[in-house]
Design an enzyme around this catalytic site. Structure first.
Site, PDB file in Angstrom:
ATOM      1  CB  CYS A   1      -0.910  -0.045   1.231  1.00  0.00           C
ATOM      2  SG  CYS A   1      -1.597   1.531   1.731  1.00  0.00           S
TER       3      CYS A   1
ATOM      4  CB  CYS B   1       0.410   1.997   4.069  1.00  0.00           C
ATOM      5  SG  CYS B   1      -1.290   1.452   3.939  1.00  0.00           S
TER       6      CYS B   1
END
Lengths: 103, 288
Positions: free
Chosen positions: A28, A31
């Protein structure tokens, strides 16, 4: 930030100090950008809030238990109960003010 | 990690004009946008107020824009930008494929996305998502609907279908991709996302489809979701006369800054933003 798993999660969120958990995954991209911001806040709030993170690839049961369908999601726990959650990436100031408003 | 002087987000007239000017100034930058450059341009049959080109079609102007970029060796990257995050003295940019760093940003993302679907905001992060490549792994063996506004959205639907059990694809605009076998094409437009605490179904004009998640893949993300902390009023990014936003080093140009939504205004703002970026970079360099 403490890396949490199925075994350590419950003890972590039930501690005396409020606990903030970052649900993330290595693939991600947002993230990865958000992580250093949370690291920084964990230093700033040292002693007031414990910071931990859950890799949802390694801990899919924790992710589904807390209904995580978008990452990053951060959840603030007090005595084991979720008190607030933030979905997606937010500014450092917004995360800080949201956490402190619940302390 | 390589730190670029600037990253331009958007390939309409504002983004392209900014790119041309940064290139002339010898800046090290990346340009992110759509394959068709601008859907609004592509679909304009006739333009009468573009100085020097009376009656030109959107497609012809689009062709000339492409030639202009090619003549200056400016590559267009079609990765989708999902996040622009201020890190202090630089910005981190996440696309569906990679992360990048830049000293400055020019946002030229066009008008904000169309109206939200009923249920969208309430169920965001509870089954509603905007980035299929980010969140698809959370839907392994589940049933997902993908609503796509662009041709790339069909590619993302295919990616989701590699992981999900079943995917419904609802194209808002025509697309040319071949869909995987476990994708069912739905031509009835989406009306509402249903569910109490989590997404349970997507209602279209003709049917209600039970799903675990809905991805809404629009051509542009709302500025406030794209850039956390950016100041927005009535859906438009607030800028000063130099196209500077409230975040130092982050500039914006074109329709994303307000009305009138006109090609020449957008191009002019793109140029202003690029020149402001060069001044900003020079000032930073002289401070060090």
């Amino acid at each position: 930030m403490l890396e949490l798993n199925q075994e350590t999660f419950q003890d972590f969120i039930k501690g005396e100090t409020p606990a903030l958990v970052d649900f993330w995954a290595p693939w991600c991209m947002p993230c990865r950008i958000f992580a250093p911001v949370l690291e920084d806040l964990s230093d700033e709030l040292d002693g007031k809030v414990e910071f931990g993170k859950v890799n949802i690839d390694d801990n899919p049961d924790l992710a589904s238990q807390y209904g995580i369908t978008t990452i990053p999601t951060i959840i603030l726990f007090q005595q084991g109960k979720p008190v607030t959650q933030m979905i997606g990436v937010h500014s450092r100031e917004k995360v800080l003010s949201t956490i402190t408003s619940h302390l | 990690m390589n730190r670029y002087d600037c990253i331009i987000v958007g390939s309409g007239p504002a983004g392209l004009e900014a790119a041309v000017n940064l290139s002339i100034r010898g800046k090290n930058f990346l340009l992110f946008g759509n394959e068709n450059l601008s859907i609004k341009l592509e679909t304009a049959p006739r333009i009468d107020n573009y100085l020097g080109f009376p009656g030109i079609s959107g497609r012809e102007l689009q062709r000339r824009y492409r030639e202009h970029l090619a003549s200056m060796n400016i590559p267009l990257r079609t990765e989708q930008v999902n996040l622009v995050y201020p890190m202090g003295d630089y910005f981190s940019v996440a696309t569906n494929k990679n992360t990048y760093q830049a000293s400055t940003i020019i946002l030229a993302t066009g008008t904000s996305p169309a109206k939200l679907l009923p249920g969208e905001e309430r169920l965001l992060g509870r089954g509603v998502g905007y980035c299929a490549t980010c969140d698809a792994p959370l839907y392994r063996n589940k049933t997902v609907a993908v609503v796509g506004w662009s041709n790339e959205a069909a590619l993302e639907a295919n990616f989701v279908a590699e992981l999900a059990k079943k995917v419904y694809y609802l194209p808002v605009r025509k697309f040319s991709q071949t869909l995987r076998d476990n994708i069912q094409l739905i031509t009835s437009p989406p009306v509402e996302i249903l569910g109490e605490h989590q997404v349970e179904a997507l209602r279209t004009k003709t049917e209600t489809i039970p799903v675990d998640g809905v991805f809404l893949l629009r051509d542009s993300i709302a500025p406030s979701a794209l850039v956390p902390g950016i100041q927005v009023e009535n859906g438009y990014i607030v800028v000063d006369a130099d196209m500077q936003t409230n975040l130092p080093g982050c500039f914006a140009a074109g329709d994303c800054t307000g009305k009138p939504h006109q090609l020449m205004r957008a191009a002019g703002q793109g140029q202003t933003a690029a020149l402001a970026v060069t001044r900003y970079l020079d000032r930073k360099a002289s401070e060090q």
